[in-house]
Scaffold this motif. Structure first.
Motif, PDB file in Angstrom:
ATOM      1  N   ALA A   1       0.745  -1.107   0.073  1.00  0.00           N
ATOM      2  CA  ALA A   1       0.225   0.014  -0.092  1.00  0.00           C
ATOM      3  C   ALA A   1       0.988   1.160   0.103  1.00  0.00           C
ATOM      4  CB  ALA A   1      -0.759   0.124   1.133  1.00  0.00           C
ATOM      5  N   GLU A   2       2.091   1.219   0.847  1.00  0.00           N
ATOM      6  CA  GLU A   2       2.893   2.624   0.635  1.00  0.00           C
ATOM      7  C   GLU A   2       3.556   2.596  -0.823  1.00  0.00           C
ATOM      8  OE1 GLU A   2       3.535   4.659   2.888  1.00  0.00           O
ATOM      9  OE2 GLU A   2       2.635   3.926   4.759  1.00  0.00           O
ATOM     10  N   LEU A   3       3.761   1.632  -1.230  1.00  0.00           N
ATOM     11  CA  LEU A   3       4.703   1.743  -2.818  1.00  0.00           C
ATOM     12  C   LEU A   3       3.777   1.883  -3.957  1.00  0.00           C
ATOM     13  CD1 LEU A   3       6.973  -1.321  -2.074  1.00  0.00           C
ATOM     14  CD2 LEU A   3       7.187   1.155  -1.228  1.00  0.00           C
TER      15      LEU A   3
ATOM     16  N   TRP B   1       6.466   0.483  17.580  1.00  0.00           N
ATOM     17  CA  TRP B   1       5.486   1.413  17.638  1.00  0.00           C
ATOM     18  C   TRP B   1       5.764   2.852  18.146  1.00  0.00           C
ATOM     19  CZ3 TRP B   1       5.036  -3.341  19.803  1.00  0.00           C
ATOM     20  CH2 TRP B   1       5.115  -3.599  20.999  1.00  0.00           C
ATOM     21  N   SER B   2       6.514   2.890  18.876  1.00  0.00           N
ATOM     22  CA  SER B   2       6.881   4.209  19.439  1.00  0.00           C
ATOM     23  C   SER B   2       7.670   5.159  18.392  1.00  0.00           C
ATOM     24  CB  SER B   2       7.888   4.343  20.658  1.00  0.00           C
ATOM     25  OG  SER B   2       8.898   3.618  20.280  1.00  0.00           O
TER      26      SER B   2
ATOM     27  N   LEU C   1       8.952   4.906  10.649  1.00  0.00           N
ATOM     28  CA  LEU C   1       9.177   3.582   9.962  1.00  0.00           C
ATOM     29  C   LEU C   1       8.226   3.657   8.992  1.00  0.00           C
ATOM     30  CD1 LEU C   1       9.074   1.298  13.122  1.00  0.00           C
ATOM     31  CD2 LEU C   1      10.766   1.364  11.587  1.00  0.00           C
ATOM     32  N   GLY C   2       6.795   4.169   9.153  1.00  0.00           N
ATOM     33  CA  GLY C   2       6.025   4.466   7.802  1.00  0.00           C
ATOM     34  C   GLY C   2       6.893   5.094   6.819  1.00  0.00           C
TER      35      GLY C   2
ATOM     36  N   ARG D   1      10.399  -6.899   7.567  1.00  0.00           N
ATOM     37  CA  ARG D   1       9.424  -6.156   6.734  1.00  0.00           C
ATOM     38  C   ARG D   1      10.089  -4.986   6.037  1.00  0.00           C
ATOM     39  NH1 ARG D   1       3.941  -5.799   6.340  1.00  0.00           N
ATOM     40  NH2 ARG D   1       2.969  -3.821   5.695  1.00  0.00           N
ATOM     41  N   LEU D   2      10.740  -4.281   6.697  1.00  0.00           N
ATOM     42  CA  LEU D   2      11.440  -3.008   6.096  1.00  0.00           C
ATOM     43  C   LEU D   2      12.408  -3.334   4.946  1.00  0.00           C
ATOM     44  CD1 LEU D   2      11.974  -0.065   5.863  1.00  0.00           C
ATOM     45  CD2 LEU D   2      13.367  -0.161   7.928  1.00  0.00           C
TER      46      LEU D   2
END
Length: 520
Positions: free
Chosen positions: A105-107, A462-463, A468-469, A502-503
């Motif tokens: 979805a990001e790409l 998540w902090s 990260l997104g 994932r990254l």
């Protein structure tokens, strides 16, 4: 074969809904129906329904012939490379890819933007899926409609879900029929986007378009339409903006005044320069501050509200608004000092009431706002100060991310890399967002190193979810090996191990994706 009447079909439906114990089976309507064994009512009902369905279909009359539409116009653009077409199918979810660790979805937006710059023609089979994706995500529409080309515009009337295609202008000069429809009939967000795009390519045409409907626009809409004039803003817009200073909406007046203040040669800039000289005087190696004692009608017309919306004192508010709207050349030309030297000059209250330090902060914040408005790189660089070093705090007034955006992409990346190396990722989200993508290798390396430190210090992924997104679409793909090494060195079955895996998958996917688009 006798046709089935509406009553007979309704009787069968009633028996099915209520049950054959409460609603008896209908009487036979034909010899075939009479031959159905009624020993088991439920089975008989299904048999009767099957017979009735065949009879209804056999008795159907043909519908009037539909005119076959003319074929879609030819698309003469070069075909999308085969590997890139397969990648698009994965991104759209029409082909495999479900086992990928990449964040698809990001790409997708990045794929569309790059493909559009190459002017490719998409495989016809992928156009419907692309139009569906853009229907759900409005940020994709401009690129999707451009890539779909003549076929997309031909398909749009066939599906109500694709109505947006006819409202999305893809011709940068805004003269195509979709552009005209968009301005007259489009949603507000679509109209703003269209105006901003037109201003980037033909500012005069954009101004004329806005002026043609200005009197009928709602006040809240006029504010955002004025914002769109920032693209291509020049002295040619001054007459329109000066007229907007008399608008009945105070927000419209304020926006028009802010735009005029970014034009150093405008009449409003000259008026603000005179006011600035009255409130700040350089004498004896100091800046003497005399804030306004009232906000007269002329100041109000030039966009300075009487009451501060922030709750600050009135005189401090008026002072900040005047200083922020004055051309920055006033300060350097009148004093003969550079921005760096001016920032080091102490301030004093000319009224003798003290408060020099407070006025220094107000003046510095006003200068920062002016640097952003006027896109003055010299002032932005001075206000930011040198990139921070270990053990040294960054000198960042007000909104450093906005000041960064005034600098060249290389300077932004260098300054932000130094900040991340010194301060980590905690306060870096907005700074990273101001940097051009993909990030430079030094900035990407600094971010990866900061992620490693965060994992070693025991913080949770998540902090840093925002950063990260951003990394998934902005990190240089060349950092994939370093991220893979982090994943291998991190304790398995942990949140950080999953995050790094994932990254790394996303970076590898993106690297291949961009290579396929440029291979053609």
């Amino acid at each position: 074969m006798t046709a089935v009447t509406g009553d007979q079909w309704a009787d069968l439906q009633g028996a099915a809904l209520l049950g054959t114990d409460r609603r008896p089976l209908p009487e036979p309507g034909s010899p075939l129906a009479a031959s159905v064994d009624r020993t088991e009512p439920a089975t008989a009902l299904l048999d009767l329904a099957a017979l009735a369905a065949v009879r209804r279909r056999a008795g159907a009359l043909p519908a009037p012939a539909v005119d076959t539409p003319a074929p879609a116009p030819d698309d003469t653009r070069p075909a999308l490379p085969e590997l890139a077409a397969r990648r698009l199918a994965v991104l759209l979810g029409t082909r495999g890819g479900h086992g990928s660790t990449a964040n698809l979805a990001e790409l997708l937006p990045q794929w569309l933007a790059v493909a559009r710059t190459h002017g490719y023609r998409l495989p016809p089979a992928l156009v419907p899926a692309l139009l569906d994706a853009a229907r759900a995500r409005s940020e994709l529409r401009a690129d999707a409609v451009a890539l779909a080309g003549p076929l997309g515009r031909w398909l749009a009337p066939q599906n109500p879900d694709w109505r947006y295609v006819t409202r999305t202008a893809t011709d940068p000069d805004g003269l195509d029929r979709p552009g005209e429809l968009l301005w007259q009939e489009g949603l507000f967000a679509e109209r703003v986007t269209h105006l901003a795009g037109l201003r980037r390519t033909d500012p005069a045409a954009g101004l004329a378009l806005l002026a043609s409907t200005w009197a009928t626009e709602r006040a809240e809409d006029r504010v955002l339409f004025l914002d769109a004039l920032q693209d291509g803003l020049s002295g040619a817009d001054e007459e329109f903006l000066e007229a907007a200073l008399g608008d009945r909406s105070k927000n419209v007046r304020a926006t028009a005044a802010e735009l005029l203040s970014t034009l150093p040669g405008s009449a409003l800039a000259a008026r603000m320069a005179d006011r600035a000289r009255a409130v700040v005087r350089h004498d004896g190696g100091r800046l003497h501050i005399t804030p306004p004692t009232a906000c007269d009608a002329a100041m109000q017309r030039d966009g300075i509200p009487v009451k501060s919306p922030t709750g600050r004192g009135e005189r401090a508010w008026w002072f900040g608004e005047v200083a922020a709207a004055a051309p920055l050349t006033v300060w350097t030309a009148d004093t003969g000092l550079t921005p760096e030297q001016l920032l080091a000059v102490p301030t004093v209250d000319a009224d003798g009431d003290g408060g020099g330090a407070e006025w220094a902060e107000d003046l510095r914040e006003a200068w920062a706002r002016a640097a952003v408005r006027q896109q003055n790189a010299d002032w932005a660089r001075a206000l930011l100060g040198a990139p921070p070093r270990p053990g040294r705090e960054a000198r960042t007034p007000g909104a450093p991310a906005k000041l960064l955006a005034v600098l060249s992409p290389a300077e932004r990346a260098s300054w932000t890399a130094a900040f991340v190396q010194t301060h980590g990722l905690g306060d870096a989200f907005q700074l990273l967002g101001a940097c051009a993508t993909p990030w430079t290798p030094p900035l990407s390396t600094a971010v990866v190193a900061a992620l490693k430190r965060a994992a070693e210090l025991g913080s949770y992924p998540w902090s840093h979810s925002g950063v990260l997104g951003m990394t998934e679409r902005a990190l240089a793909p060349e950092t994939a090996p370093a991220v893979e090494a982090l994943a291998a060195d991190t304790s398995p079955d942990t949140a950080w191990a999953d995050t790094f895996t994932r990254l790394a998958g996303t970076l590898r996917f993106r690297q291949a994706m961009l290579g396929e688009l440029t291979a053609g």
